[in-house]
Design an enzyme around this catalytic site. Structure first.
Site, PDB file in Angstrom:
ATOM      1  N   LYS A  45      10.697 -23.696  49.008  1.00  0.00           N
ATOM      2  CA  LYS A  45      10.681 -25.062  48.471  1.00  0.00           C
ATOM      3  C   LYS A  45       9.362 -25.712  48.851  1.00  0.00           C
ATOM      4  O   LYS A  45       8.988 -25.735  50.035  1.00  0.00           O
ATOM      5  CB  LYS A  45      11.856 -25.815  49.103  1.00  0.00           C
TER       6      LYS A  45
HETATM    7  O1  G3P Z   1      18.694 -32.227  47.343  1.00  0.00           O
HETATM    8  C1  G3P Z   1      17.886 -33.207  47.900  1.00  0.00           C
HETATM    9  C2  G3P Z   1      18.690 -34.026  48.817  1.00  0.00           C
HETATM   10  O2  G3P Z   1      18.886 -33.402  50.047  1.00  0.00           O
HETATM   11  C3  G3P Z   1      18.203 -35.393  48.962  1.00  0.00           C
HETATM   12  O3  G3P Z   1      19.344 -36.157  48.895  1.00  0.00           O
HETATM   13  O4  G3P Z   1      20.755 -38.094  49.286  1.00  0.00           O
HETATM   14  O5  G3P Z   1      18.788 -37.627  50.791  1.00  0.00           O
HETATM   15  O6  G3P Z   1      18.436 -38.426  48.475  1.00  0.00           O
HETATM   16  P1  G3P Z   1      19.308 -37.649  49.393  1.00  0.00           P
END
Ligand code: G3P
Length: 217
Positions: A83
């Site tokens: 990634k």
């Molecule tokens: O897949 C990406 C994720 O981990 C980010 O999610 O909820 O932190 O925006 P969030």
């Protein structure tokens, strides 16, 4: 639509994997921190558990260092997707790593233009962050739909991985639009089984069943 689980918690991945709900796993530095685990150890354990792509994120910001980190992470197992962030250096790293035959997930995507660049650089997955766009009063799902349209217009085969999924409505909408993959925390995936009418219907059936005085076993 493929389901990736957005976590580095082994027990949670294992529970969902046993039910056939896991087509892959995504992690990031914040999720590694949350797990309290060593990145190399926990990523290896996840790869042992899950057959599909397991995203492990580089932390360098300069292309050469990202490439070196990506090669090391890819050495953990054959199903690692490296990634990289959607920066100019990240795109350079994507081009080199994908050219070596490695899966690359380009993350932190917030625009169609970024998604086009990732596809041109050979990304296996593009990760538009739905919830974080919603957080700033933009429409995360509109971005998923726009990328779907543009990729389809030009036959770009990079897979759209709807990320930063925060609710069951996000999952349903990503599927309706035609995202190839969505990644969500285990709690969101489990919440997909819930519906108040299911609960109400089951309660009524249980009450009537008790009145019959019968047993099945
Ligand atoms: O897949 C990406 C994720 O981990 C980010 O999610 O909820 O932190 O925006 P969030």
């Amino acid at each position: 639509m493929k389901f990736f689980v957005d976590t580095a918690e082994i027990a949670a991945i294992s529970e969902l994997n046993d039910l056939g709900m896991v087509d892959g796993v995504t992690t990031n530095p914040s999720l590694i921190l949350k797990s309290g685990r060593d990145i190399l150890e926990v990523t290896r354990e996840i790869c042992d558990l899950v057959d599909g792509p397991v995203s492990a994120e580089v932390v360098a910001t300069e292309a050469d260092a990202m490439i070196a980190e990506g090669r090391k992470l890819a050495g953990i197992a054959d199903n690692i997707a490296v990634k990289v962030p959607l920066t100019w250096d990240g795109l350079k790293a994507c081009k080199v790593l994908s050219g070596e035959g490695r899966m690359v997930n380009v993350t932190l995507c917030f625009s169609v233009n970024q998604a086009i660049l990732a596809a041109k650089a050979g990304a296996t997955f593009i990760s538009p962050f739905v919830g974080r766009l919603d957080d700033i009063n933009l429409d995360g799902m509109e971005l998923i739909a726009d990328i779907r349209t543009v990729y389809d217009n030009y036959g770009m085969d990079t897979q759209i991985l709807a990320a930063s999924i925060r609710s069951v409505n996000h999952v349903a909408e990503a599927a309706r639009i035609g995202a190839d993959v969505m990644t969500a925390p285990p709690a969101v995936i489990k919440a997909m089984a819930s519906h108040p009418l299911t609960d109400r219907g089951l309660e009524a059936f249980m009450k009537d069943w008790a009145k019959t005085g019968q047993k099945i076993l």
